[in-house]
Design a protein around this motif. Structure first.
Motif, PDB file in Angstrom:
ATOM      1  N   THR A 103      -7.313  -8.422  -2.602  1.00  0.00           N
ATOM      2  CA  THR A 103      -5.852  -7.931  -2.463  1.00  0.00           C
ATOM      3  C   THR A 103      -4.906  -9.062  -2.798  1.00  0.00           C
ATOM      4  O   THR A 103      -5.171 -10.203  -2.601  1.00  0.00           O
ATOM      5  CB  THR A 103      -5.487  -7.099  -1.235  1.00  0.00           C
ATOM      6  OG1 THR A 103      -5.355  -8.328  -0.279  1.00  0.00           O
ATOM      7  CG2 THR A 103      -6.328  -6.289  -0.713  1.00  0.00           C
ATOM      8  N   ARG A 110      -4.740  -1.852  -4.518  1.00  0.00           N
ATOM      9  CA  ARG A 110      -3.871  -0.776  -3.689  1.00  0.00           C
ATOM     10  C   ARG A 110      -4.835   0.292  -3.971  1.00  0.00           C
ATOM     11  O   ARG A 110      -5.304   1.244  -3.208  1.00  0.00           O
ATOM     12  CB  ARG A 110      -2.858  -0.885  -4.361  1.00  0.00           C
ATOM     13  CG  ARG A 110      -1.766   0.266  -3.964  1.00  0.00           C
ATOM     14  CD  ARG A 110      -0.396   0.608  -4.498  1.00  0.00           C
ATOM     15  NE  ARG A 110       0.510   1.498  -3.800  1.00  0.00           N
ATOM     16  CZ  ARG A 110       0.661   2.733  -4.077  1.00  0.00           C
ATOM     17  NH1 ARG A 110       0.118   3.056  -5.107  1.00  0.00           N
ATOM     18  NH2 ARG A 110       1.255   3.662  -3.072  1.00  0.00           N
ATOM     19  N   LEU A 154       0.728  -1.150  -0.080  1.00  0.00           N
ATOM     20  CA  LEU A 154      -0.027   0.045   0.053  1.00  0.00           C
ATOM     21  C   LEU A 154       1.003   1.261  -0.006  1.00  0.00           C
ATOM     22  O   LEU A 154       0.807   2.219  -0.833  1.00  0.00           O
ATOM     23  CB  LEU A 154      -1.041  -0.099   1.107  1.00  0.00           C
ATOM     24  CG  LEU A 154      -2.133  -0.953   1.317  1.00  0.00           C
ATOM     25  CD1 LEU A 154      -2.709  -0.794   2.300  1.00  0.00           C
ATOM     26  CD2 LEU A 154      -2.966  -0.810  -0.015  1.00  0.00           C
ATOM     27  N   LEU A 213      -6.717   2.485  -0.846  1.00  0.00           N
ATOM     28  CA  LEU A 213      -6.338   3.778  -0.631  1.00  0.00           C
ATOM     29  C   LEU A 213      -7.263   4.883  -0.824  1.00  0.00           C
ATOM     30  O   LEU A 213      -7.333   5.714  -0.116  1.00  0.00           O
ATOM     31  CB  LEU A 213      -4.863   4.088  -1.558  1.00  0.00           C
ATOM     32  CG  LEU A 213      -3.686   3.432  -0.997  1.00  0.00           C
ATOM     33  CD1 LEU A 213      -2.556   3.975  -2.115  1.00  0.00           C
ATOM     34  CD2 LEU A 213      -3.326   3.765   0.286  1.00  0.00           C
TER      35      LEU A 213
END
Ligand code: GTP
Ligand code: MG
Length: 199
Positions: free
Chosen positions: A176, A184, A43, A188
């Motif tokens: 993920t 990602r 991340l 985010l």
């Protein structure tokens, strides 16, 4: 969200030693070896910010990182690792319980679930406990580069069905892979939205 800076702040076992709760905080938790530290590195776009290991039980403390000088990211030790003594497990329980009960700036906790496994009792119990504490959660399915597409769809379906036996609706859910850098942008963006809306 663009990550400009990410820095390690402090690693400790006591909530009283965590940084001042004056910024939004996002925590990552899940069974030992589920891939928490790897996902955090993915991340923030750094190879080895959080320490990873093929042996379970690598992360043993509460680890704070500050991102873009504006929010805290927390790497927590994994639960359900049989290799530690009972005393250690009890110590873990107390530390984690204190953290979740007291950390007032906690916006959301990401609970990581291994996409290769059938629904695990330890995960379901932990999710249940977070629900009882009324704390916001999101689910991150990890290591999704491993199962075949069909298996991944099946394991997702099974997990959701199991969760919905006790939860009224699915919490936010993300696919993920730290390995393939999947999820990602979505994760985010979710963090950014939560910070913007203040929840
Ligand atoms: P503890 O700190 O011990 O609780 O573990 P953790 O949940 O932080 O796991 P960590 O990130 O250390 O990763 C555990 C193992 O899984 C390592 O061998 C990683 O290389 C592997 N791993 C992590 N993420 C992925 C992924 O997305 N895909 C694959 N294939 N392997 C992964
Ligand atoms: Mg770790």
């Amino acid at each position: 969200m663009v990550i400009h800076t990410s820095e390690f702040v402090i690693s400790n076992t006591q909530i009283s030693k965590c940084p001042e709760p004056n910024r939004p905080e996002f925590a990552f938790i899940g069974r030992s070896n589920v891939g928490k530290s790897s996902l955090i590195n993915m991340l923030v776009g750094r190879k080895e910010m959080a320490r990873t290991s093929s042996k379970p039980g690598k992360t043993q403390t509460i680890n704070h990182y500050i991102i873009n000088q504006s929010w805290y990211l927390v790497d927590l030790p994994g639960y359900g690792y049989a290799g530690v003594s009972r005393t250690d497990r009890e110590g873990w329980g107390k530390m984690i319980e204190n953290y979740f009960r007291k950390r007032e700036n906690l916006f959301c906790t990401f609970i990581l679930i291994d996409s290769r496994l059938t629904p695990q009792k330890k995960d379901l119990e932990f999710i249940q406990w977070m629900g009882e504490l009324n704390l916001p959660i999101a689910i991150l399915f990890t290591k999704t580069d491993k199962p075949k597409q069909g298996e991944l769809i099946k394991s997702q379906k099974k997990f959701k069905e199991k969760l919905l036996e006790t939860w009224e609706e699915m919490p936010p859910f993300f696919i993920t892979s730290a390995e393939k850098k999947v999820g990602r942008d979505e994760v985010l963006r979710f963090i950014e939205d939560a910070i913007e809306t203040g929840q």
